[in-house]
Design a protein around this motif. Structure first.
Motif, PDB file in Angstrom:
ATOM      1  N   SER A  32       0.913  -1.092   0.080  1.00 53.61           N
ATOM      2  CA  SER A  32       0.044  -0.023  -0.071  1.00 53.61           C
ATOM      3  C   SER A  32       0.771   1.226   0.084  1.00 53.61           C
ATOM      4  O   SER A  32       0.501   2.354  -0.423  1.00 53.61           O
TER       5      SER A  32
ATOM      6  N   LYS B 264     -11.938  -0.577   1.724  1.00 49.40           N
ATOM      7  CA  LYS B 264     -10.436  -0.123   1.477  1.00 49.40           C
ATOM      8  C   LYS B 264     -10.580   1.146   0.718  1.00 49.40           C
ATOM      9  O   LYS B 264      -9.614   1.822   0.168  1.00 49.40           O
TER      10      LYS B 264
ATOM     11  N   THR C  15      -3.294  -1.793  -3.952  1.00 44.57           N
ATOM     12  CA  THR C  15      -4.263  -1.413  -2.856  1.00 44.57           C
ATOM     13  C   THR C  15      -4.884  -2.548  -2.214  1.00 44.57           C
ATOM     14  O   THR C  15      -5.802  -2.225  -1.280  1.00 44.57           O
TER      15      THR C  15
END
Ligand code: MTE
Length: 397
Positions: free
Chosen positions: A35, A396, A272
């Motif tokens: 990330s 997320k 991600t």
């Protein structure tokens, strides 16, 4: 005291950022969490992956540091840092990617030998330094030479670190003279990374940066350069970093049948999400990186949220306010391209990413088809499995 020395143990390692994911402590091999990787186009030095084969060398006295150039040249020379700084300085933004990037996913199919890496064994930096083509002119090798008057065809880089694979000897690699003397190949002897003096982990005081080629050829802590008729015979050129077919294993390998890997193939990954993740059904932003070797641009990144039945094209970008055009004059040809797409994520989705480069090369679909015993160049489609998306409330976005 010589300028650059190599410790034989790990007592004097440099400080590192605590957020790095450590894949091996000694030698130190670490990558950022996925990330963090695509938070910026230029990777901060602290979060740039670190790939070492021995303890990190040290400079006792920079004024005594020299790099020698010898071999098939008419006159050998020794260059100080002052001599290197006096040459024209170039800033080249280039991604370094370890050939072992994404090895862990390959070893999940069948065991491979090598340090396990997730998807972050790469980073993009602006490297500052002298062009190797200018440096080689100092020993009388003109630009765009394929062979020297004495028959030299390869440029070998020798470090000082003590590598187990070399039985305590230094790390070495070579590139063809043709590439080394081509100013457009942008091969650097770099002393800066992102505008700062190169740090110890990344090769202080001087390292080679070979853009568009697997990271293994960008030798750190440069000690000498040899002009040779043959390519470097070191372990990391001849007994490692070669691409074998899935039928070759440790009991039937013949290293001399394959050439050392140079350019890396087209690659992409989603940063991600974890490979198995939990997100709410509905819209989600999917982002990651794509890159190809040899200075080829990224023509397209395709994303699927239904296991490959349908695809959408992601937006590609490098710098803010500059449209990314594959192989366009404003785009950094040696650097990765970041991508993003907002997709509708169904329950129990399989999200896929694959990139196409400017030569229309596409990533292979299945890791099984490109399995190799050293676990290099896993460029298969990146696959993310979304689990229990309707029953868990963690988003997320
Ligand atoms: N150079 C030396 N001297 N020793 C090494 O172990 N590792 C190579 C290359 N240069 C290595 C080296 C490999 S395999 C890679 S991928 C890159 O350096 C990693 O560079 P980085 O640690 O600056 O990210």
């Amino acid at each position: 005291m010589p300028g650059l020395t190599a410790p034989s143990d790990y007592a004097e390692e440099p400080p590192r950022h605590p957020d790095l994911k450590i894949n091996s402590k000694e030698p130190f091999n670490a990558e950022p969490h996925r990330s963090a990787l695509v938070a910026s186009y230029i990777t901060p030095v602290d979060f740039f992956y670190k790939r070492n084969h021995g303890p990190i060398p040290k400079v006792e006295d920079l004024s005594r540091y020299t790099v020698s150039i010898s071999g098939l040249v008419n006159k050998s020379i020794q260059l100080s840092m002052g001599d290197i700084w006096a040459l024209p300085k170039y800033n080249v933004t280039a991604t370094l990617q370890c050939a072992g990037n994404r090895r862990t996913a390959m070893s999940n199919v069948r065991k491979v030998r090598g340090v396990g890496w997730d998807i972050s064994a790469l980073g993009t930096a602006t490297w500052g330094g002298a062009k190797l083509s200018d440096v080689l002119e100092l020993v009388g090798i003109p630009k765009l030479s394929s062979v020297t008057s004495l028959g030299g065809k390869h440029v070998e880089f020798v470090s000082v670190d003590k590598c187990k694979e070399e039985k305590g000897g230094p790390y070495t690699a070579s590139i063809p003279l043709k590439q080394a003397t081509d100013p457009d190949a942008d091969v650097l002897l770099a002393y800066e990374m992102n505008g700062e003096v190169l740090n110890r982990d990344h090769g202080y005081p001087l390292r080679v940066v070979v853009p568009g080629v697997i990271g293994a050829r960008s030798v750190k802590w440069l000690d000498s350069i040899n002009i040779k008729e043959e390519e470097c015979q070191g372990f990391f050129m001849q007994k490692d970093y070669k691409m074998f077919p899935p039928t070759v294993d440790w009991d039937n390998i013949n290293w001399s049948t394959r050439r050392p890997q140079m350019d890396f193939p087209v690659q992409s990954a989603i940063c991600t999400l974890e490979d198995v993740d939990v997100i709410k059904e509905g819209k989600a932003r999917i982002a990651g990186y794509a890159l190809s070797g040899g200075g080829r641009g990224i023509e397209r990144v395709d994303i699927s949220s239904d296991g490959g039945k349908t695809w959408v094209e992601a937006r590609r970008y490098q710098k803010d306010n500059v449209a990314y055009v594959s192989d366009g004059p404003q785009s950094d040809k040696w650097a990765w391209v970041l991508f993003e797409a907002t997709l509708d994520i169904p329950a129990n989705a399989e999200i896929l990413a694959k990139a196409v480069d400017s030569a229309a090369n596409v990533q292979p679909e299945k890791v099984e088809d490109i399995w190799n015993l050293r676990g290099i160049l896993n460029t298969s489609w990146h696959r993310i499995k979304i689990q229990n998306s309707s029953s868990v409330g963690r988003s997320k976005m």
